[in-house]
Design a protein around this motif. Structure first.
Motif, PDB file in Angstrom:
ATOM      1  N   LEU A   1       0.832  -1.210   0.000  1.00 57.60           N
ATOM      2  CA  LEU A   1       0.000   0.000   0.000  1.00 57.60           C
ATOM      3  C   LEU A   1       0.863   1.254   0.000  1.00 57.60           C
ATOM      4  O   LEU A   1       0.558   2.236  -0.700  1.00 57.60           O
ATOM      5  CB  LEU A   1      -0.956  -0.001   1.194  1.00 57.60           C
ATOM      6  N   PHE A   2       1.951   1.238   0.758  1.00 55.51           N
ATOM      7  CA  PHE A   2       2.882   2.367   0.816  1.00 55.51           C
ATOM      8  C   PHE A   2       3.426   2.675  -0.574  1.00 55.51           C
ATOM      9  O   PHE A   2       3.395   3.820  -1.028  1.00 55.51           O
ATOM     10  CB  PHE A   2       4.031   2.040   1.782  1.00 55.51           C
ATOM     11  N   ASN A   3       3.941   1.660  -1.263  1.00 55.18           N
ATOM     12  CA  ASN A   3       4.548   1.875  -2.577  1.00 55.18           C
ATOM     13  C   ASN A   3       3.528   2.362  -3.599  1.00 55.18           C
ATOM     14  O   ASN A   3       3.832   3.252  -4.400  1.00 55.18           O
ATOM     15  CB  ASN A   3       5.237   0.590  -3.055  1.00 55.18           C
ATOM     16  N   ILE A   4       2.337   1.815  -3.574  1.00 52.48           N
ATOM     17  CA  ILE A   4       1.309   2.251  -4.526  1.00 52.48           C
ATOM     18  C   ILE A   4       0.845   3.665  -4.186  1.00 52.48           C
ATOM     19  O   ILE A   4       0.633   4.494  -5.082  1.00 52.48           O
ATOM     20  CB  ILE A   4       0.138   1.259  -4.569  1.00 52.48           C
ATOM     21  N   SER A   5       0.724   3.975  -2.909  1.00 51.68           N
ATOM     22  CA  SER A   5       0.249   5.311  -2.519  1.00 51.68           C
ATOM     23  C   SER A   5       1.233   6.402  -2.917  1.00 51.68           C
ATOM     24  O   SER A   5       0.835   7.544  -3.128  1.00 51.68           O
ATOM     25  CB  SER A   5      -0.022   5.371  -1.015  1.00 51.68           C
ATOM     26  N   ARG A   6       2.517   6.064  -3.056  1.00 56.87           N
ATOM     27  CA  ARG A   6       3.550   7.036  -3.429  1.00 56.87           C
ATOM     28  C   ARG A   6       3.702   7.201  -4.941  1.00 56.87           C
ATOM     29  O   ARG A   6       4.366   8.127  -5.395  1.00 56.87           O
ATOM     30  CB  ARG A   6       4.905   6.617  -2.859  1.00 56.87           C
ATOM     31  N   ALA A   7       3.113   6.296  -5.707  1.00 54.66           N
ATOM     32  CA  ALA A   7       3.234   6.334  -7.163  1.00 54.66           C
ATOM     33  C   ALA A   7       2.320   7.419  -7.736  1.00 54.66           C
ATOM     34  O   ALA A   7       1.289   7.751  -7.144  1.00 54.66           O
ATOM     35  CB  ALA A   7       2.873   4.972  -7.746  1.00 54.66           C
TER      36      ALA A   7
ATOM     37  N   GLY B   1     -11.045  -5.139  -1.209  1.00 56.41           N
ATOM     38  CA  GLY B   1     -11.461  -3.810  -1.653  1.00 56.41           C
ATOM     39  C   GLY B   1     -10.444  -2.720  -1.392  1.00 56.41           C
ATOM     40  O   GLY B   1     -10.772  -1.532  -1.497  1.00 56.41           O
ATOM     41  N   LEU B   2      -9.201  -3.085  -1.084  1.00 51.64           N
ATOM     42  CA  LEU B   2      -8.168  -2.093  -0.798  1.00 51.64           C
ATOM     43  C   LEU B   2      -7.370  -1.714  -2.042  1.00 51.64           C
ATOM     44  O   LEU B   2      -6.761  -0.642  -2.091  1.00 51.64           O
ATOM     45  CB  LEU B   2      -7.223  -2.615   0.292  1.00 51.64           C
ATOM     46  N   LEU B   3      -7.373  -2.590  -3.033  1.00 52.83           N
ATOM     47  CA  LEU B   3      -6.700  -2.360  -4.310  1.00 52.83           C
ATOM     48  C   LEU B   3      -7.638  -2.741  -5.442  1.00 52.83           C
ATOM     49  O   LEU B   3      -8.567  -3.530  -5.256  1.00 52.83           O
ATOM     50  CB  LEU B   3      -5.440  -3.219  -4.444  1.00 52.83           C
ATOM     51  N   VAL B   4      -7.358  -2.213  -6.634  1.00 45.62           N
ATOM     52  CA  VAL B   4      -8.048  -2.593  -7.858  1.00 45.62           C
ATOM     53  C   VAL B   4      -6.984  -2.953  -8.878  1.00 45.62           C
ATOM     54  O   VAL B   4      -6.005  -2.218  -9.048  1.00 45.62           O
ATOM     55  CB  VAL B   4      -8.925  -1.439  -8.398  1.00 45.62           C
ATOM     56  N   LYS B   5      -7.179  -4.094  -9.540  1.00 46.11           N
ATOM     57  CA  LYS B   5      -6.283  -4.519 -10.611  1.00 46.11           C
ATOM     58  C   LYS B   5      -6.955  -4.254 -11.950  1.00 46.11           C
ATOM     59  O   LYS B   5      -8.148  -4.486 -12.087  1.00 46.11           O
ATOM     60  CB  LYS B   5      -5.981  -6.016 -10.490  1.00 46.11           C
ATOM     61  N   SER B   6      -6.173  -3.767 -12.904  1.00 48.82           N
ATOM     62  CA  SER B   6      -6.711  -3.550 -14.247  1.00 48.82           C
ATOM     63  C   SER B   6      -5.623  -3.850 -15.271  1.00 48.82           C
ATOM     64  O   SER B   6      -4.438  -3.872 -14.947  1.00 48.82           O
ATOM     65  CB  SER B   6      -7.220  -2.113 -14.399  1.00 48.82           C
TER      66      SER B   6
ATOM     67  N   GLY C   1       0.531  -6.676 -19.168  1.00 45.19           N
ATOM     68  CA  GLY C   1       0.816  -6.088 -17.867  1.00 45.19           C
ATOM     69  C   GLY C   1      -0.431  -5.801 -17.055  1.00 45.19           C
ATOM     70  O   GLY C   1      -1.548  -5.773 -17.571  1.00 45.19           O
ATOM     71  N   THR C   2      -0.218  -5.576 -15.769  1.00 38.89           N
ATOM     72  CA  THR C   2      -1.309  -5.277 -14.843  1.00 38.89           C
ATOM     73  C   THR C   2      -0.997  -3.983 -14.105  1.00 38.89           C
ATOM     74  O   THR C   2       0.135  -3.774 -13.662  1.00 38.89           O
ATOM     75  CB  THR C   2      -1.479  -6.419 -13.816  1.00 38.89           C
ATOM     76  N   ILE C   3      -1.999  -3.141 -13.995  1.00 39.65           N
ATOM     77  CA  ILE C   3      -1.900  -1.909 -13.197  1.00 39.65           C
ATOM     78  C   ILE C   3      -2.624  -2.169 -11.879  1.00 39.65           C
ATOM     79  O   ILE C   3      -3.724  -2.721 -11.861  1.00 39.65           O
ATOM     80  CB  ILE C   3      -2.569  -0.710 -13.913  1.00 39.65           C
ATOM     81  N   VAL C   4      -1.992  -1.765 -10.784  1.00 35.68           N
ATOM     82  CA  VAL C   4      -2.593  -1.913  -9.462  1.00 35.68           C
ATOM     83  C   VAL C   4      -2.806  -0.515  -8.901  1.00 35.68           C
ATOM     84  O   VAL C   4      -1.887   0.300  -8.866  1.00 35.68           O
ATOM     85  CB  VAL C   4      -1.673  -2.735  -8.530  1.00 35.68           C
ATOM     86  N   SER C   5      -4.032  -0.235  -8.479  1.00 32.61           N
ATOM     87  CA  SER C   5      -4.399   1.071  -7.929  1.00 32.61           C
ATOM     88  C   SER C   5      -4.930   0.890  -6.520  1.00 32.61           C
ATOM     89  O   SER C   5      -5.622  -0.082  -6.231  1.00 32.61           O
ATOM     90  CB  SER C   5      -5.491   1.726  -8.777  1.00 32.61           C
ATOM     91  N   ILE C   6      -4.636   1.861  -5.679  1.00 31.42           N
ATOM     92  CA  ILE C   6      -5.156   1.818  -4.312  1.00 31.42           C
ATOM     93  C   ILE C   6      -6.534   2.475  -4.300  1.00 31.42           C
ATOM     94  O   ILE C   6      -6.744   3.510  -4.940  1.00 31.42           O
ATOM     95  CB  ILE C   6      -4.165   2.493  -3.325  1.00 31.42           C
ATOM     96  N   THR C   7      -7.486   1.871  -3.623  1.00 34.25           N
ATOM     97  CA  THR C   7      -8.834   2.439  -3.512  1.00 34.25           C
ATOM     98  C   THR C   7      -8.846   3.499  -2.411  1.00 34.25           C
ATOM     99  O   THR C   7      -7.891   3.612  -1.620  1.00 34.25           O
ATOM    100  CB  THR C   7      -9.862   1.345  -3.162  1.00 34.25           C
ATOM    101  N   ALA C   8      -9.917   4.257  -2.349  1.00 33.88           N
ATOM    102  CA  ALA C   8     -10.062   5.253  -1.277  1.00 33.88           C
ATOM    103  C   ALA C   8     -10.010   4.565   0.086  1.00 33.88           C
ATOM    104  O   ALA C   8      -9.345   5.046   1.015  1.00 33.88           O
ATOM    105  CB  ALA C   8     -11.363   6.027  -1.447  1.00 33.88           C
ATOM    106  N   GLU C   9     -10.679   3.423   0.207  1.00 31.77           N
ATOM    107  CA  GLU C   9     -10.652   2.667   1.462  1.00 31.77           C
ATOM    108  C   GLU C   9      -9.234   2.197   1.792  1.00 31.77           C
ATOM    109  O   GLU C   9      -8.788   2.291   2.935  1.00 31.77           O
ATOM    110  CB  GLU C   9     -11.595   1.460   1.373  1.00 31.77           C
ATOM    111  N   GLY C  10      -8.513   1.726   0.776  1.00 32.61           N
ATOM    112  CA  GLY C  10      -7.138   1.275   0.976  1.00 32.61           C
ATOM    113  C   GLY C  10      -6.230   2.413   1.388  1.00 32.61           C
ATOM    114  O   GLY C  10      -5.381   2.264   2.272  1.00 32.61           O
ATOM    115  N   PHE C  11      -6.422   3.584   0.770  1.00 31.62           N
ATOM    116  CA  PHE C  11      -5.593   4.736   1.122  1.00 31.62           C
ATOM    117  C   PHE C  11      -5.890   5.226   2.530  1.00 31.62           C
ATOM    118  O   PHE C  11      -4.971   5.565   3.281  1.00 31.62           O
ATOM    119  CB  PHE C  11      -5.771   5.870   0.103  1.00 31.62           C
ATOM    120  N   ASP C  12      -7.154   5.243   2.907  1.00 34.37           N
ATOM    121  CA  ASP C  12      -7.516   5.654   4.267  1.00 34.37           C
ATOM    122  C   ASP C  12      -6.881   4.724   5.305  1.00 34.37           C
ATOM    123  O   ASP C  12      -6.334   5.183   6.321  1.00 34.37           O
ATOM    124  CB  ASP C  12      -9.028   5.678   4.455  1.00 34.37           C
ATOM    125  N   LEU C  13      -6.946   3.423   5.051  1.00 38.17           N
ATOM    126  CA  LEU C  13      -6.327   2.459   5.962  1.00 38.17           C
ATOM    127  C   LEU C  13      -4.825   2.669   6.020  1.00 38.17           C
ATOM    128  O   LEU C  13      -4.231   2.711   7.107  1.00 38.17           O
ATOM    129  CB  LEU C  13      -6.650   1.024   5.525  1.00 38.17           C
TER     130      LEU C  13
END
Length: 158
Positions: free
Chosen positions: A42-48, A80-85, A93-105
């Motif tokens: 979550l840390f690494n994705i939140s900083r991207a 529900g903390l991340l979304v893969k697309s 390739g796959t993109i991983v995004s942090i959800t609002a709930e994941g970022f709040d946590l």
């Protein structure tokens, strides 16, 4: 040429310090909701940029194996903390995004985790020693990169 025994002793000291501090931080990790490895993802994705990261880049940024990262991402997505697309630039390739709930946590845990880091590091080193440690570890990473090793960059080195 640097003395081999001194070099090995310095490496062993650095390694043992890192393991000792990581064990203390793991013991004091402030969440029963996510693990330290999940927090790291979550840390690494939140900083991207855009709080999204290619799975391949995430694998380069964390200290666990690629299969473990994939399973961990799947678990976080199921919660529900991340979304893969699919990566629009590379269908494989796959993109991983942090959800609002994941970022709040992540933010809630980060505040307490930063306090723990400050307590463990600040109890042993003063501010000048911390600056020296940053300079030395940066030089070690740069030397490893020059030798062809993959390098994990801190936030301020993009």
């Amino acid at each position: 040429m640097v003395d081999r025994q001194l070099t090995v002793a310095a490496w062993e000291s650095l390694f043992r310090a890192q393991v000792t501090v990581m064990r203390a931080l793991q013991r004091d990790f402030p969440s029963s909701v996510i693990s330290m490895n999940e927090y790291d993802v979550l840390f690494n994705i939140s900083r991207a940029p855009g709080r999204r990261l290619r799975l391949k880049e995430l694998n380069r940024s964390v200290l666990i194996t690629q299969p473990s990262v994939s399973r961990l991402v799947d678990r976080l997505a199921a919660r529900g903390l991340l979304v893969k697309s699919e990566d629009p630039d590379d269908g494989r390739g796959t993109i991983v995004s942090i959800t609002a709930e994941g970022f709040d946590l992540f933010r809630r845990v980060a505040v307490e985790h930063m306090q723990s880091i400050t307590e463990h590091m600040g109890a042993s080193l003063d501010e000048e020693e911390l600056r020296t440690l940053i300079r030395l570890t940066t030089r070690l990473r740069q030397g490893a990169a020059e030798a062809g090793a993959p390098v994990i960059k801190p936030d301020d080195e993009d």
